[in-house]
Design an enzyme around this catalytic site. Structure first.
Site, short mmCIF file in Angstrom:
data_model
loop_
_atom_site.label_atom_id
_atom_site.label_comp_id
_atom_site.label_asym_id
_atom_site.label_seq_id
_atom_site.Cartn_x
_atom_site.Cartn_y
_atom_site.Cartn_z
CG HIS A 133 -4.11 -38.96 -87.24
ND1 HIS A 133 -4.68 -39.56 -86.04
CD2 HIS A 133 -4.40 -37.49 -85.89
CE1 HIS A 133 -5.61 -39.07 -85.48
NE2 HIS A 133 -5.05 -38.02 -85.27
CB SER B 262 -0.25 -35.57 -89.86
OG SER B 262 -0.97 -34.74 -89.87
CG ASP C 295 -2.12 -40.36 -83.29
OD1 ASP C 295 -3.44 -40.25 -82.63
OD2 ASP C 295 -2.48 -42.08 -84.00
CG ASN D 38 -1.10 -43.98 -88.23
OD1 ASN D 38 -2.22 -44.78 -88.39
ND2 ASN D 38 -1.57 -42.96 -86.99
N1 LIG Z 1 1.65 -46.81 -80.29
C1 LIG Z 1 1.37 -46.21 -81.40
N2 LIG Z 1 0.25 -47.58 -81.81
C2 LIG Z 1 -0.74 -47.01 -82.40
C3 LIG Z 1 -0.34 -45.86 -83.11
C4 LIG Z 1 0.68 -44.71 -82.99
O1 LIG Z 1 1.24 -43.43 -83.42
N3 LIG Z 1 1.72 -45.49 -81.78
N4 LIG Z 1 -0.89 -45.01 -84.11
C5 LIG Z 1 -2.17 -45.20 -84.33
C6 LIG Z 1 -3.38 -45.11 -84.60
N5 LIG Z 1 -4.26 -44.39 -84.43
C7 LIG Z 1 -4.66 -43.14 -85.36
O2 LIG Z 1 -4.39 -43.33 -86.28
C8 LIG Z 1 -5.00 -45.03 -83.34
C9 LIG Z 1 -5.84 -46.39 -83.07
C10 LIG Z 1 -6.97 -46.72 -82.46
C11 LIG Z 1 -6.86 -46.52 -80.83
C12 LIG Z 1 -7.22 -46.71 -80.29
O3 LIG Z 1 -7.26 -46.33 -78.87
N6 LIG Z 1 -8.26 -48.07 -79.87
C13 LIG Z 1 -8.45 -49.06 -78.48
C14 LIG Z 1 -9.26 -49.22 -79.47
C15 LIG Z 1 -10.52 -48.76 -80.52
C16 LIG Z 1 -11.72 -49.96 -80.64
O4 LIG Z 1 -10.90 -51.27 -80.93
O5 LIG Z 1 -12.10 -49.49 -81.79
C17 LIG Z 1 -7.54 -48.99 -78.48
O6 LIG Z 1 -6.13 -50.11 -79.06
O7 LIG Z 1 -7.87 -49.36 -77.04
C18 LIG Z 1 -6.05 -44.61 -81.23
C19 LIG Z 1 -5.60 -43.97 -82.33
C20 LIG Z 1 -2.57 -47.30 -84.46
N7 LIG Z 1 -1.56 -47.76 -83.12
N1 GAR Z 2 -6.24 -42.97 -86.03
C1 GAR Z 2 -6.81 -43.25 -86.68
C2 GAR Z 2 -7.85 -43.38 -87.93
O1 GAR Z 2 -8.35 -42.17 -87.27
N2 GAR Z 2 -7.03 -43.33 -88.64
C3 GAR Z 2 -8.03 -42.63 -89.82
O2 GAR Z 2 -9.50 -44.31 -90.26
C4 GAR Z 2 -9.44 -44.01 -91.23
C5 GAR Z 2 -9.13 -45.56 -92.46
O3 GAR Z 2 -9.54 -45.20 -93.79
P1 GAR Z 2 -9.76 -46.49 -94.61
O4 GAR Z 2 -9.87 -47.67 -93.58
O5 GAR Z 2 -11.16 -45.95 -95.66
O6 GAR Z 2 -8.08 -46.31 -95.20
C6 GAR Z 2 -8.47 -42.94 -91.94
O7 GAR Z 2 -9.43 -42.14 -92.69
C7 GAR Z 2 -6.80 -42.69 -91.33
O8 GAR Z 2 -6.48 -41.42 -91.41
#
Ligand SMILES: Nc1nc2c(c(=O)[nH]1)N[C@@H](CN(C=O)c1ccc(C(=O)N[C@@H](CCC(=O)O)C(=O)O)cc1)CN2
Ligand code: GAR
Length: 214
Positions: free
Chosen positions: A111, A138, A147, A109
């Site tokens: 972040h 990252s 994360d 992923n």
């Molecule tokens: N188990 C894991 N799942 C995910 C990870 C991880 O490290 N472990 N990385 C995330 C990516 N992410 C940030 O980088 C992230 C994505 C989504 C959310 C979140 O709160 N999502 C909500 C819904 C939000 C929406 O629908 O707009 C949810 O799923 O309830 C936080 C961080 C990807 N998954």
């Molecule tokens: N927590 C997950 C998160 O915030 N991810 C972030 O979503 C954007 C996606 O952009 P993109 O759709 O243009 O690649 C990126 O900036 C990525 O780091």
């Protein structure tokens, strides 16, 4: 000659990181994006995939659906492609422990923060509110804890006093697009393992200009 590393990319939105990886695969013949899966049907990343003639599918959450049930449908969609690597590129779903365990060590992923700072959402505004002078992105292995997986590569950018979340996000995006294709390349060359990751952390000094071992 078909690429040795089959990559599936999961998206939810614009897909600029997907585009960077697609462009990177043109130069890196060891990896091929064989599928793009979105949980949002209007994700522009699906358009980017179509332009590159990449197969796409959508797995859309159903009202009241359990997270594990959604993830089971997502696994079915992923397994069609028999991937070697799963890339989360702005995929905005928290994945269940069962899902993550199935793909542990082959799912990464990106972040938008210098982990372990600012896990979760709204990272750019949080960095500005904290008056940080540096921020960044990252790439990490995905583990059940959000994360918190081993960091593979980071890129740092300065935070200027006049920055707002949008200007800072743009600066971070530029670095994301530099480092994510690199990590895909390293994985496709068999140089990445969740077990012996320290070698890369020691070797990866990233500044605004961006540097990484070839
Ligand atoms: N188990 C894991 N799942 C995910 C990870 C991880 O490290 N472990 N990385 C995330 C990516 N992410 C940030 O980088 C992230 C994505 C989504 C959310 C979140 O709160 N999502 C909500 C819904 C939000 C929406 O629908 O707009 C949810 O799923 O309830 C936080 C961080 C990807 N998954
Ligand atoms: N927590 C997950 C998160 O915030 N991810 C972030 O979503 C954007 C996606 O952009 P993109 O759709 O243009 O690649 C990126 O900036 C990525 O780091």
């Amino acid at each position: 000659m078909s690429a040795s590393c089959r990559v599936v990319v999961l998206i939810s939105g614009n897909g600029s990181n997907l585009q960077a990886i697609l462009d990177g695969c043109d130069d890196n013949l060891n990896a091929e994006v064989v599928g793009v899966i979105s949980n949002k049907p209007d994700a522009y990343g699906l358009v980017r995939a179509h332009h590159s003639e990449i197969d796409t599918s959508c797995v859309i959450a159903r009202k009241g659906e359990q997270r594990e049930d959604f993830d089971a449908r997502l696994i079915n969609a992923i397994e069609k492609y028999q991937p070697d690597l799963i890339v989360l590129a702005g995929f905005m779903r928290i994945l269940s422990d069962k899902f993550v365990s199935k793909y542990l060590g082959k799912m990464i992923n990106i972040h938008p923060s210098l982990l372990p700072k600012y896990t979760g959402l709204n990272t750019h505004q949080r960095a500005i509110d904290a008056k940080d002078t540096e921020h960044g992105a990252s790439v990490h292995f995905v583990i059940p804890e959000l994360d918190a997986g081993p960091v593979i590569l980071q890129a740092k950018v300065p935070v200027y006093p006049e920055d707002d979340a949008e200007t800072l996000a743009q600066r971070v995006h530029e670095q994301e697009h530099a480092i994510y294709p690199l990590v895909v390349k390293w994985f496709s060359l068999g140089r990445l393992s969740m077990n012996n990751n320290q070698a890369f952390l020691d070797g990866c000094v990233i500044g605004e200009s961006g540097y990484a071992p070839d």
